[in-house]
Design an enzyme around this catalytic site. Structure first.
Site, PDB file in Angstrom:
ATOM      1  N   GLU A 166     -16.806  24.501   4.046  1.00 54.75           N
ATOM      2  CA  GLU A 166     -16.658  23.396   3.091  1.00 54.75           C
ATOM      3  C   GLU A 166     -17.817  22.397   3.120  1.00 54.75           C
ATOM      4  OE1 GLU A 166     -12.672  21.959   3.995  1.00 54.75           O
ATOM      5  OE2 GLU A 166     -11.804  23.568   2.819  1.00 54.75           O
ATOM      6  N   ASN A 207     -18.327  29.192   3.492  1.00 55.64           N
ATOM      7  CA  ASN A 207     -16.983  29.255   2.920  1.00 55.64           C
ATOM      8  C   ASN A 207     -16.664  27.913   2.270  1.00 55.64           C
ATOM      9  OD1 ASN A 207     -14.374  30.715   2.811  1.00 55.64           O
ATOM     10  ND2 ASN A 207     -13.617  29.095   4.187  1.00 55.64           N
ATOM     11  N   HIS A 243      -7.483  28.443  -2.818  1.00 51.48           N
ATOM     12  CA  HIS A 243      -6.210  27.702  -2.736  1.00 51.48           C
ATOM     13  C   HIS A 243      -5.881  27.237  -4.152  1.00 51.48           C
ATOM     14  CE1 HIS A 243      -6.006  27.690   1.598  1.00 51.48           C
ATOM     15  NE2 HIS A 243      -7.240  27.250   1.678  1.00 51.48           N
ATOM     16  N   GLU A 272      -8.855  32.582   1.707  1.00 54.22           N
ATOM     17  CA  GLU A 272      -7.699  31.747   2.087  1.00 54.22           C
ATOM     18  C   GLU A 272      -6.697  31.631   0.948  1.00 54.22           C
ATOM     19  OE1 GLU A 272      -8.855  27.898   3.637  1.00 54.22           O
ATOM     20  OE2 GLU A 272     -10.591  28.706   4.694  1.00 54.22           O
ATOM     21  N   ASP A 274      -3.814  31.168  -1.528  1.00 53.13           N
ATOM     22  CA  ASP A 274      -2.389  30.902  -1.756  1.00 53.13           C
ATOM     23  C   ASP A 274      -2.254  30.259  -3.131  1.00 53.13           C
ATOM     24  OD1 ASP A 274      -3.287  28.319  -1.021  1.00 53.13           O
ATOM     25  OD2 ASP A 274      -2.251  28.349   0.903  1.00 53.13           O
TER      26      ASP A 274
END
Ligand code: XIL
Length: 362
Positions: A166, A207, A243, A272, A274
């Site tokens: 990030e 990432n 996300h 990651e 979701d």
């Protein structure tokens, strides 16, 4: 009674003979389960894609159902927290690699690969580091030593390292973190070089969140990795956290965006994923969630260099979402009782369709 005791003695002897540390011998997975033919990972394997899940070491050690499904359905894992700096070095010079070691052991037992997450981040830093008064030179030194200590500890056991996590603000400028402030923008290149020296075989990733679609943040990541490649800095891939939230819809032009990174010769990975929603979930919201998961899988399948599709916990039982987004949840592909949700079936369908059409050719 006799048999039980005999069994216990035998198990104790086996453990002693193999010299397995007691904490790992006690893990829920110790009875061993092999990958199933109708699993996500089995289908994805035919397309050259790993299916991953974030993993919680505490759940792994107490929840046998959690461990069993993780072993059966997935071909990669990412320690959800246990490799972060606050966990691995809670006090300066005091290292705690045990929980992550157990996760790596689990992965190797099941033929899974491990995504290392992460080496450099602005968040989940130990308080001795945040509260200490270090000079810029000392911070540069601390970062370098952290990378050598951690990537060195796991050397040879990590498939992909999230070297820097990030690094960007939403507008595409670099985030002013403790590292950026001390080392300047070159902290990213430095971290990549140090990681490569510490573990030459790991694939090195940057990432970030909200870079799945075209936009200022993904443009910034694209420009950064292009410059790094031109400067011959070791970098292998970009991780797209993914996300997503049902109420915000899909980011624009995901496949085109993934493809432009792949066209640079880089790997791309969904790291990651979701899809959270405002609770309560309904049959309709779960169906819409399923099509979001399927869409992302189709995008990954369509991009030849997309090598990994990881969900940020596979079960709602251990999802981080309710704790971070008030009133939201149901973001994962299994419910809290380990029943596969429509999203699970949609992912399996997307994989099976691609296999039967032989689109991928990996
Ligand atoms: C989250 C974990 O899931 C939580 O358990 C923890 O409390 C905070 O971090 N982006 C990342 C992950 O790169 O490391 C974050 O994981 C979620 C957002």
């Amino acid at each position: 009674m006799k048999t039980t005791n005999f069994g216990r003695v035998l198990a104790a002897l086996v453990v002693a003979a193999l010299a397995i540390p007691l904490d790992s011998a006690q893990l829920a997975f110790s009875r061993g389960v092999s990958e199933r033919e109708d699993s996500l990972s089995h289908e994805a394997h035919k397309l050259g894609i790993r299916i991953g899940s974030a993993v919680s070491s505490s759940a792994l050690s107490i929840d046998t159902t959690y461990a069993q499904i993780l072993g059966e359905q997935f071909s990669a894992i990412t320690p959800e927290n246990e490799m972060k700096w606050a966990f691995v070095e809670p006090q300066q010079g005091v290292f705690n690699f045990g929980p992550a070691d157990n996760e790596v052991l689990f992965a190797h037992q099941y033929g899974q690969l491990v995504r290392g997450h992460n080496l450099v981040w602005h968040s989940q830093l130990p308080s001795w580091l945040l509260r200490g008064s270090f000079t810029n030179e000392q911070l540069a030194d601390l970062l370098k030593h952290h990378i050598f200590a951690e990537a060195g500890h796991f050397r040879g056991k990590i498939w992909q390292w999230d070297v820097v996590n990030e690094p960007f603000n939403e507008d595409g400028t670099l985030r002013p973190s403790i590292w950026f402030n001390a080392l300047g923008p070159n902290y990213i290149a430095d971290a990549l070089v140090w990681t490569h020296l510490a573990d030459p075989h790991a694939k090195l990733y940057l990432n970030d969140s909200n870079i799945e679609g075209l936009g200022p943040k993904s443009d910034a990541m694209y420009a950064l990795v292009k410059n790094l490649l031109a400067a011959h800095v070791p970098i292998d891939g970009v991780g797209f956290e993914t996300h997503l939230a049902l109420q915000f819809g899909l980011p624009p032009m995901i496949q085109q965006n993934l493809q432009r990174f792949a066209d640079l010769g880089l790997e791309v990975s969904i790291t990651e994923m979701d899809v959270r929603m405002v609770l309560p979930a309904t049959p309709d919201s779960l169906a819409r969630q399923a099509s979001v998961y399927a869409q992302l899988m189709q995008d990954c399948i369509a991009v030849r260099n997309c090598v990994d599709f990881t969900v940020w916990e596979y079960t709602d039982k251990y999802s981080w979402i309710p704790g971070f987004f008030k009133g939201q949840g149901s973001a994962d592909i299994y419910d809290e009782n380990f029943n596969p949700k429509p999203a699970y079936a949609a992912l399996l369908d997307a994989l099976e369709n691609a296999v039967s059409h032989r689109h991928h050719g990996k």
